[in-house]
Design a protein around this motif. Structure first.
Motif, PDB file in Angstrom:
ATOM      1  N   ARG A  81     -20.413   3.473 -21.034  1.00  0.00           N
ATOM      2  CA  ARG A  81     -20.681   2.219 -21.734  1.00  0.00           C
ATOM      3  C   ARG A  81     -21.217   2.474 -23.139  1.00  0.00           C
ATOM      4  O   ARG A  81     -20.812   1.821 -24.088  1.00  0.00           O
ATOM      5  N   ALA A 101     -11.960   5.688 -12.040  1.00  0.00           N
ATOM      6  CA  ALA A 101     -11.905   4.336 -12.630  1.00  0.00           C
ATOM      7  C   ALA A 101     -10.873   4.244 -13.755  1.00  0.00           C
ATOM      8  O   ALA A 101     -10.387   3.170 -14.061  1.00  0.00           O
ATOM      9  N   THR A 111      -5.687   2.973 -13.482  1.00  0.00           N
ATOM     10  CA  THR A 111      -5.712   1.663 -14.144  1.00  0.00           C
ATOM     11  C   THR A 111      -4.975   1.715 -15.487  1.00  0.00           C
ATOM     12  O   THR A 111      -4.116   0.882 -15.767  1.00  0.00           O
ATOM     13  N   MET A 160     -13.072  -9.463 -10.435  1.00  0.00           N
ATOM     14  CA  MET A 160     -14.489  -9.591 -10.078  1.00  0.00           C
ATOM     15  C   MET A 160     -14.705  -9.885  -8.601  1.00  0.00           C
ATOM     16  O   MET A 160     -15.472 -10.787  -8.239  1.00  0.00           O
ATOM     17  N   GLY A 165     -12.773  -7.834 -15.838  1.00  0.00           N
ATOM     18  CA  GLY A 165     -13.912  -8.305 -15.056  1.00  0.00           C
ATOM     19  C   GLY A 165     -14.957  -8.889 -15.992  1.00  0.00           C
ATOM     20  O   GLY A 165     -14.636  -9.375 -17.080  1.00  0.00           O
ATOM     21  N   THR A 194     -22.471  -7.499 -15.289  1.00  0.00           N
ATOM     22  CA  THR A 194     -23.050  -6.149 -15.208  1.00  0.00           C
ATOM     23  C   THR A 194     -21.999  -5.077 -14.982  1.00  0.00           C
ATOM     24  O   THR A 194     -22.164  -3.949 -15.421  1.00  0.00           O
ATOM     25  N   HIS A 195     -20.943  -5.424 -14.250  1.00  0.00           N
ATOM     26  CA  HIS A 195     -19.957  -4.393 -13.909  1.00  0.00           C
ATOM     27  C   HIS A 195     -18.715  -4.445 -14.785  1.00  0.00           C
ATOM     28  O   HIS A 195     -17.737  -3.750 -14.497  1.00  0.00           O
ATOM     29  N   GLU A 203      -6.855   3.886 -26.244  1.00  0.00           N
ATOM     30  CA  GLU A 203      -5.791   4.766 -25.725  1.00  0.00           C
ATOM     31  C   GLU A 203      -4.450   4.042 -25.725  1.00  0.00           C
ATOM     32  O   GLU A 203      -3.433   4.579 -26.159  1.00  0.00           O
TER      33      GLU A 203
HETATM   34  C1  HEM Z   1      -6.363  -0.468 -18.480  1.00  0.00           C
HETATM   35  C2  HEM Z   1      -7.288   0.264 -17.918  1.00  0.00           C
HETATM   36  C3  HEM Z   1      -8.469  -0.267 -17.172  1.00  0.00           C
HETATM   37  C4  HEM Z   1      -8.613  -1.406 -16.442  1.00  0.00           C
HETATM   38  C5  HEM Z   1      -7.575  -2.475 -16.158  1.00  0.00           C
HETATM   39  C6  HEM Z   1      -9.964  -1.426 -15.950  1.00  0.00           C
HETATM   40  C7  HEM Z   1     -10.500  -2.459 -15.210  1.00  0.00           C
HETATM   41  C8  HEM Z   1     -11.781  -2.458 -14.693  1.00  0.00           C
HETATM   42  C9  HEM Z   1     -12.318  -3.512 -13.889  1.00  0.00           C
HETATM   43  C10 HEM Z   1     -11.584  -4.795 -13.506  1.00  0.00           C
HETATM   44  C11 HEM Z   1     -13.575  -3.162 -13.540  1.00  0.00           C
HETATM   45  C12 HEM Z   1     -14.533  -3.958 -12.640  1.00  0.00           C
HETATM   46  C13 HEM Z   1     -15.143  -5.079 -13.419  1.00  0.00           C
HETATM   47  C14 HEM Z   1     -15.808  -6.136 -12.570  1.00  0.00           C
HETATM   48  O1  HEM Z   1     -15.584  -6.202 -11.353  1.00  0.00           O
HETATM   49  O2  HEM Z   1     -16.565  -6.947 -13.130  1.00  0.00           O
HETATM   50  C15 HEM Z   1     -13.839  -1.867 -14.122  1.00  0.00           C
HETATM   51  C16 HEM Z   1     -15.004  -1.159 -13.968  1.00  0.00           C
HETATM   52  C17 HEM Z   1     -15.209   0.087 -14.524  1.00  0.00           C
HETATM   53  N1  HEM Z   1     -14.379   0.766 -15.375  1.00  0.00           N
HETATM   54 FE1  HEM Z   1     -12.539   0.180 -15.998  1.00  0.00          FE
HETATM   55  N2  HEM Z   1     -10.599  -0.297 -16.354  1.00  0.00           N
HETATM   56  C18 HEM Z   1      -9.735   0.437 -17.122  1.00  0.00           C
HETATM   57  C19 HEM Z   1      -9.987   1.624 -17.745  1.00  0.00           C
HETATM   58  C20 HEM Z   1     -11.177   2.311 -17.686  1.00  0.00           C
HETATM   59  C21 HEM Z   1     -11.469   3.529 -18.388  1.00  0.00           C
HETATM   60  C22 HEM Z   1     -10.514   4.245 -19.342  1.00  0.00           C
HETATM   61  C23 HEM Z   1     -12.726   3.918 -18.034  1.00  0.00           C
HETATM   62  C24 HEM Z   1     -13.541   5.095 -18.459  1.00  0.00           C
HETATM   63  C25 HEM Z   1     -13.387   5.783 -19.548  1.00  0.00           C
HETATM   64  C26 HEM Z   1     -13.237   2.909 -17.116  1.00  0.00           C
HETATM   65  C27 HEM Z   1     -14.474   2.935 -16.534  1.00  0.00           C
HETATM   66  C28 HEM Z   1     -14.973   1.957 -15.713  1.00  0.00           C
HETATM   67  C29 HEM Z   1     -16.259   2.046 -15.049  1.00  0.00           C
HETATM   68  C30 HEM Z   1     -17.229   3.219 -15.143  1.00  0.00           C
HETATM   69  C31 HEM Z   1     -16.401   0.874 -14.313  1.00  0.00           C
HETATM   70  C32 HEM Z   1     -17.585   0.486 -13.425  1.00  0.00           C
HETATM   71  C33 HEM Z   1     -18.576  -0.287 -14.251  1.00  0.00           C
HETATM   72  C34 HEM Z   1     -19.815  -0.668 -13.471  1.00  0.00           C
HETATM   73  O3  HEM Z   1     -19.741  -0.865 -12.262  1.00  0.00           O
HETATM   74  O4  HEM Z   1     -20.877  -0.762 -14.105  1.00  0.00           O
HETATM   75  N3  HEM Z   1     -12.268   1.954 -16.939  1.00  0.00           N
HETATM   76  N4  HEM Z   1     -12.720  -1.477 -14.838  1.00  0.00           N
END
Ligand code: HEM
Length: 480
Positions: A108, A275, A279, A343, A416, A419-420, A431
């Motif tokens: 973050r 994560a 995705t 979410m 989403g 917090t998350h 990217e």
């Molecule tokens: C197009 C690509 C991506 C999509 C569609 C995506 C989508 C999401 C979604 C929907 C969530 C959950 C949000 C929620 O429920 O409120 C999430 C969480 C997360 N994503 Fe991504 N993401 C992508 C790429 C990435 C990348 C590149 C990284 C890291 C470099 C990443 C790291 C994370 C992390 C660490 C969380 C957990 C956050 C938390 O629980 O505090 N994501 N992502």
């Protein structure tokens, strides 16, 4: 029987479909009718909440009016991790680091703050990876490629350059395990969830393939992490000047006292890997399919990228100037989102949302992404692919940040919220924009065996949308 005994109580909102055979008939129907049912419910109940029986209990689908309710909710009330574990049992694959994921703060904060400094490296990795992976013939002929296969190689190299740097981000064995990791964890998670809770740790350890993949990555990362700690001890403050700027280091720097364990840091890097890889790959494959299917938009993208690069070079400022590229990707993901909901949260106790919707303990609540993203009041002619939807709004005076790809909002639910909210969304957007900008400047693309204008049909399985994996995209070096 156990499933029946532990099913949650019902919500107070209308039911979509049938509750015949304790809802199992409807739950199975959802494997093939998910997005249609969500869209029907959205229209039928005029954007108000409705519920559908799921395999493990009632699932409540709400609209964007309740975005803030979910955004502001706390994990002890509506839990994201419990919902994820119900789907893919991460606690038994990636392990205990998922219970206290303090490392997400490094994504973050430090990773996002360093996107500008690190852009030249990410751009270098993406452009080199395309050349290495495509291996186009010198005579300018077309070459057929399985897009998902190509994109996962590029995404993995670009993100590993950011996570662990050179030379490891190009190591064939390390990148193979990293590419496969999300699939390994998801398959393992489904398998583990077929067993009762008391057997899950055993299945996770001895039957799922995750422990082997983790050991495979530990072989590379544990010595690197220990070497960095050794240097820190030896050099003291001088280490701050010398230490690498990558996700591994930012996570190490955040490690609380008493948590200096190289295997634990490795598991955290793998958590981020999980994560990010799948995705970004699936999302960008959708983008590439739109590009191959609709050649009429290519000249506009090319012109914008060339003008931005002429003015700013291949820099983050250059990327920021690519308003249409941003809008294009956002529209691709609105019409071809990788999932139909957003979410998802599991109620840890009885909860009543601000419109009176009751979510009983154990039930799930989630946003109806498919309904919102196809709402004609928000998106006129919602089924039409209109790539300049968002850039037009900015040109008409709306805020650029409000319409940007990386912005999470109640009408773009892809990341989403609260917090998350996706911690890596700025990196993911960077990217994807870089990949698209590199493709339009360096290559021509079209589908093998399809007329222009035809996009192969996506496959929907339950809530997830996967692009056609059989069709091939033709690439050649740019001719005009
Ligand atoms: C197009 C690509 C991506 C999509 C569609 C995506 C989508 C999401 C979604 C929907 C969530 C959950 C949000 C929620 O429920 O409120 C999430 C969480 C997360 N994503 Fe991504 N993401 C992508 C790429 C990435 C990348 C590149 C990284 C890291 C470099 C990443 C790291 C994370 C992390 C660490 C969380 C957990 C956050 C938390 O629980 O505090 N994501 N992502």
């Amino acid at each position: 029987l156990w499933g029946l005994l532990t099913r949650s109580r019902k919500s107070n909102v209308p039911v979509m479909g049938t509750n015949f055979l304790f809802g199992y008939v409807m739950a199975f129907k959802m494997f093939t009718q998910y997005r249609e049912t969500l869209l029907e419910g959205y229209r039928k109940f005029n954007k108000h909440a409705f519920q559908i029986p799921g395999l493990k209990g009632w699932e409540v689908f709400v609209s964007r009016e309740l975005y803030d309710d979910l955004r502001k909710s706390r994990d002890d009330t509506l839990s994201m991790m419990e919902e994820v574990n119900d789907l893919v049992a991460l606690e038994y694959t990636i392990g205990p680091v998922t219970i206290n994921p303090w490392h997400n703060a490094a994504v973050r904060k430090q990773l996002t703050q360093n996107l500008g400094n690190k852009f030249p490296e990410v751009y270098d990795e993406i452009s080199t990876a395309f050349e290495d992976e495509l291996q186009l013939p010198a005579n300018g002929d077309w070459k057929p490629v399985h897009a998902h296969d190509l994109i996962i190689h590029i995404v993995c190299r670009a993100s590993q350059r950011m996570f662990v740097g050179l030379p490891l981000c190009r190591d064939p064995e390390y990148t193979r395990i990293s590419r496969d990791f999300s699939g390994t964890v998801i398959t393992g998670g489904f398998l583990i969830n077929l067993f009762p809770t008391f057997l899950k740790p055993l299945v996770g350890r001895y039957i799922s393939a995750a422990p082997k993949a983790i050991r495979g990555v530990e072989k590379y990362l544990v010595p690197m992490i220990e070497e960095r700690w050794a240097q820190e001890r030896e050099l003291g403050d001088a280490w701050n000047e010398k230490k690498p700027a990558d996700l591994m280091q930012w996570i190490m720097d955040l490690a609380p006292e008493g948590e200096h364990d190289a295997k634990d840091i490795t598991a955290r890097i793998l958590g981020v890997n999980f994560a990010s890889t799948h995705t970004t790959t699936l999302s960008f494959t959708h983008v590439l399919y739109w590009l191959a299917a609709r050649p009429e938009f290519l000249p506009v993208l090319r012109e914008e990228v060339e003008a931005a690069v002429a003015e700013h070079g291949w820099t983050k400022a250059g990327l920021n100037a690519m308003l249409r590229v941003d809008s294009y990707i956002k529209e691709c993901l609105r019409v071809s989102s990788i999932g139909a909901t957003a979410m998802g949260r599991k109620a840890m106790r009885d909860v009543t949302l601000s419109d009176g919707t009751f979510v009983p303990k154990g039930a799930k609540v989630m946003l109806n992404l498919y309904g919102v993203h196809h709402d004609p009041e928000l998106f006129p002619r919602p089924d039409e692919f209109d790539p300049w939807r968002y850039s037009r709004r900015v040109e008409a005076g709306e805020s650029e940040a409000g319409n940007a790809l990386a912005t999470a909002s109640s009408d773009f639910l892809f990341w989403g919220g609260g917090t998350h909210v996706c911690a890596g969304r700025y990196f993911a957007a960077q990217e994807m924009k870089t990949m698209l900008a590199v493709i339009v400047t360096e290559y021509d693309v079209k589908f093998e065996g399809l007329e222009p204008g035809v996009r192969p049909k996506d496959t929907w399985f339950a809530f997830s949308c996967v692009p056609d994996m059989k069709v091939r995209v033709l690439f050649r070096r740019r001719q005009t």
